[in-house]
Design an enzyme around this catalytic site. Structure first.
Site, PDB file in Angstrom:
ATOM      1  N   THR A 154       0.871  -1.182   0.000  1.00  0.00           N
ATOM      2  CA  THR A 154       0.000   0.000   0.000  1.00  0.00           C
ATOM      3  C   THR A 154       0.906   1.229   0.000  1.00  0.00           C
ATOM      4  O   THR A 154       1.351   1.668  -1.040  1.00  0.00           O
ATOM      5  CB  THR A 154      -0.980  -0.015   1.185  1.00  0.00           C
ATOM      6  N   LYS A 180       4.094  -7.043   3.925  1.00  0.00           N
ATOM      7  CA  LYS A 180       3.865  -5.642   3.637  1.00  0.00           C
ATOM      8  C   LYS A 180       3.588  -4.943   4.957  1.00  0.00           C
ATOM      9  O   LYS A 180       3.022  -5.504   5.888  1.00  0.00           O
ATOM     10  CB  LYS A 180       2.716  -5.450   2.648  1.00  0.00           C
ATOM     11  N   THR A 191       2.609  -8.636  12.417  1.00  0.00           N
ATOM     12  CA  THR A 191       2.764  -7.418  11.647  1.00  0.00           C
ATOM     13  C   THR A 191       1.524  -7.154  10.824  1.00  0.00           C
ATOM     14  O   THR A 191       0.512  -7.802  10.994  1.00  0.00           O
ATOM     15  CB  THR A 191       3.989  -7.534  10.738  1.00  0.00           C
ATOM     16  N   GLU A 277       6.474   4.643   7.142  1.00  0.00           N
ATOM     17  CA  GLU A 277       5.992   5.764   6.344  1.00  0.00           C
ATOM     18  C   GLU A 277       6.806   7.033   6.611  1.00  0.00           C
ATOM     19  O   GLU A 277       6.910   7.497   7.749  1.00  0.00           O
ATOM     20  CB  GLU A 277       4.511   6.007   6.631  1.00  0.00           C
ATOM     21  N   ASN A 403      -0.260  10.392   6.025  1.00  0.00           N
ATOM     22  CA  ASN A 403      -1.452   9.976   6.769  1.00  0.00           C
ATOM     23  C   ASN A 403      -2.531  11.057   6.867  1.00  0.00           C
ATOM     24  O   ASN A 403      -3.656  10.756   7.262  1.00  0.00           O
ATOM     25  CB  ASN A 403      -1.040   9.511   8.165  1.00  0.00           C
ATOM     26  N   SER A 408      -7.663   9.557   0.354  1.00  0.00           N
ATOM     27  CA  SER A 408      -7.953  10.204  -0.925  1.00  0.00           C
ATOM     28  C   SER A 408      -7.301   9.471  -2.091  1.00  0.00           C
ATOM     29  O   SER A 408      -6.475   8.602  -1.899  1.00  0.00           O
ATOM     30  CB  SER A 408      -7.473  11.658  -0.912  1.00  0.00           C
TER      31      SER A 408
END
Length: 408
Positions: A154, A180, A191, A277, A403, A408
């Site tokens: 993702t 992932k 995870t 991230e 985040n 969107s």
């Protein structure tokens, strides 16, 4: 002993994978993967302890606990199928039906996993079309495994894969996996999503015990943001095609299998932490000389999850006070007047604190050490002889950017 090899989830004998762009949420990239074994597998799994559990988690947990066998795993990225109630469970059943028809299996032989936005319904027509496309083009080997690993991403910036081989009973046994995870990573079992395969012959109960043994020091020792997902799933399938003498008790072969499995899980865990991230570096925390393994784990995770410490790492600021503070609120009792603290990286090592007090160290050298892509904080508690390592990442502006508009 095990040997690290190239490959991932399709490295072991008898496993094939497929990938496709089903258009579930993403319109310009692959977003589904299918894993199939040529024969029935012993199936083990660990799942999120979040009270809010996604529909695929409930589906898989029932199959692993009640049947303990499986042949296939269907994975989609983009929509989590979480907080979807009975509709979500219905989609799981229909997805398994689609896969069963395409592969000639029973629905109860199909495990499922989803990742992505919470609260949205999966488009069943696209899911089934994707399964059909993948079922007709299943392949084995590292290239196929790599493509599948990319399909389940993702916000990840890179696929996560690992594989090892070892010799059991004179036979070559392989363990490989893909994972992932980049955000909403603070596991309380494993995870985000992880799929591990092996051609080892092993009893299902021992396979489950092996997975449960390695999780506490691998997947449970990573954190990106302190958020435990609704979809956390780690599945381990073993089809026995290596033809080794079946492991049916905790003997030397079992211990060797556990060590090799730990190597695969540890590699995947570190890859996820490094790809947090917005991350610019992997942040590793080593706690040494704690009173127990449990206390060492708690202390290490307290530091690696500290937002202030993570921000300091991003700013290359050797703010050791934040580390000592995070140790102090961990819930573990210790003598702060005995603690030593260090930073290390490929650029060197420096001691900042001795017996709870700051040393006269070079700030310039400390800053230089913190500019490396992997930074380690070492906390010597001087309380016992137990240790643990946790992995996370720095906290950057990009984490907020990612985040703030994730849906969107």
């Amino acid at each position: 002993m095990y040997q690290v090899i190239e490959g991932g989830v399709a490295a072991a004998s008898g496993f094939r994978v497929g990938h496709t762009a089903a258009g579930i949420k993403y319109r310009e990239r692959v977003d589904m993967a299918l894993l199939v074994s040529d024969s029935s597998c012993a199936a083990a799994g660990v799942f999120t302890r979040n009270v809010v559990k996604a529909a695929p988690v409930l589906w898989d947990r029932r199959i692993v606990r009640e049947k303990g066998t499986a042949r296939a795993i269907v994975v989609n990225a983009g929509i989590a199928n979480a907080c979807t109630g009975q509709r979500g469970l219905g989609v799981c059943g229909k997805t398994a039906d689609c896969a069963a028809r395409a592969l000639g299996l029973a629905p109860e032989e199909v495990l499922l996993a989803s990742t992505g936005v919470i609260g949205m319904d999966l488009p069943l027509d696209r899911i089934c079309a994707g399964i059909g496309a993948m079922a007709s083009d299943l392949q084995s080997g590292p290239v196929a495994g790599h493509r599948a690993a990319r399909a389940i991403m993702t916000t990840d910036t890179s696929p996560k894969e690992a594989a090892v081989t070892l010799t059991l009973d004179g036979k070559r046994v392989t363990i490989g996996g893909m994972a992932k995870g980049s955000g909403m990573i603070h596991p309380d079992m494993c995870t985000m999503l992880c799929f591990i395969t092996s051609d080892c012959a092993i009893e299902q109960s021992l396979l489950q015990q092996a997975l449960a043994t390695v999780v506490p020091d691998t997947f449970n020792m990573i954190s990106v943001d302190g958020d435990t997902s609704t979809n956390d799933t780690c599945l381990l399938l073993a089809n026995g095609q290596a033809d080794n003498r079946r492991i049916d008790r905790k003997n030397e072969d079992y211990e060797a299998f556990v060590k090799a499995l730990s190597a695969v899980c540890g590699s995947l865990a570190r890859q996820m932490a490094a790809d947090g991230e917005g991350a610019s570096c992997l942040f590793e925390v080593k706690v040494r000389n704690a009173r127990s393994d449990a206390e060492a784990r708690i202390l290490a995770k307290s530091v690696v999850t500290s937002s202030l410490t993570k921000a300091a790492i991003y700013g290359h600021d050797a703010n050791w006070g934040r580390i000592l503070c995070a140790l102090g609120y961990s819930g573990v009792d210790f003598d702060p007047d005995r603690v030593d603290l260090y930073f290390s990286s490929e650029k060197g090592k420096i001691q900042l604190v001795k017996d709870g007090l700051a040393l006269d160290y070079s700030e310039a050298k400390a800053t230089d050490i913190l500019t490396a892509p992997k930074v380690t904080a070492i906390c010597d508690m001087k309380q016992g002889d137990h240790e643990a390592t946790a992995w996370g990442c720095d906290l950057t502006h990009d984490y907020v950017t990612i985040n703030a508009d994730y849906r969107s």
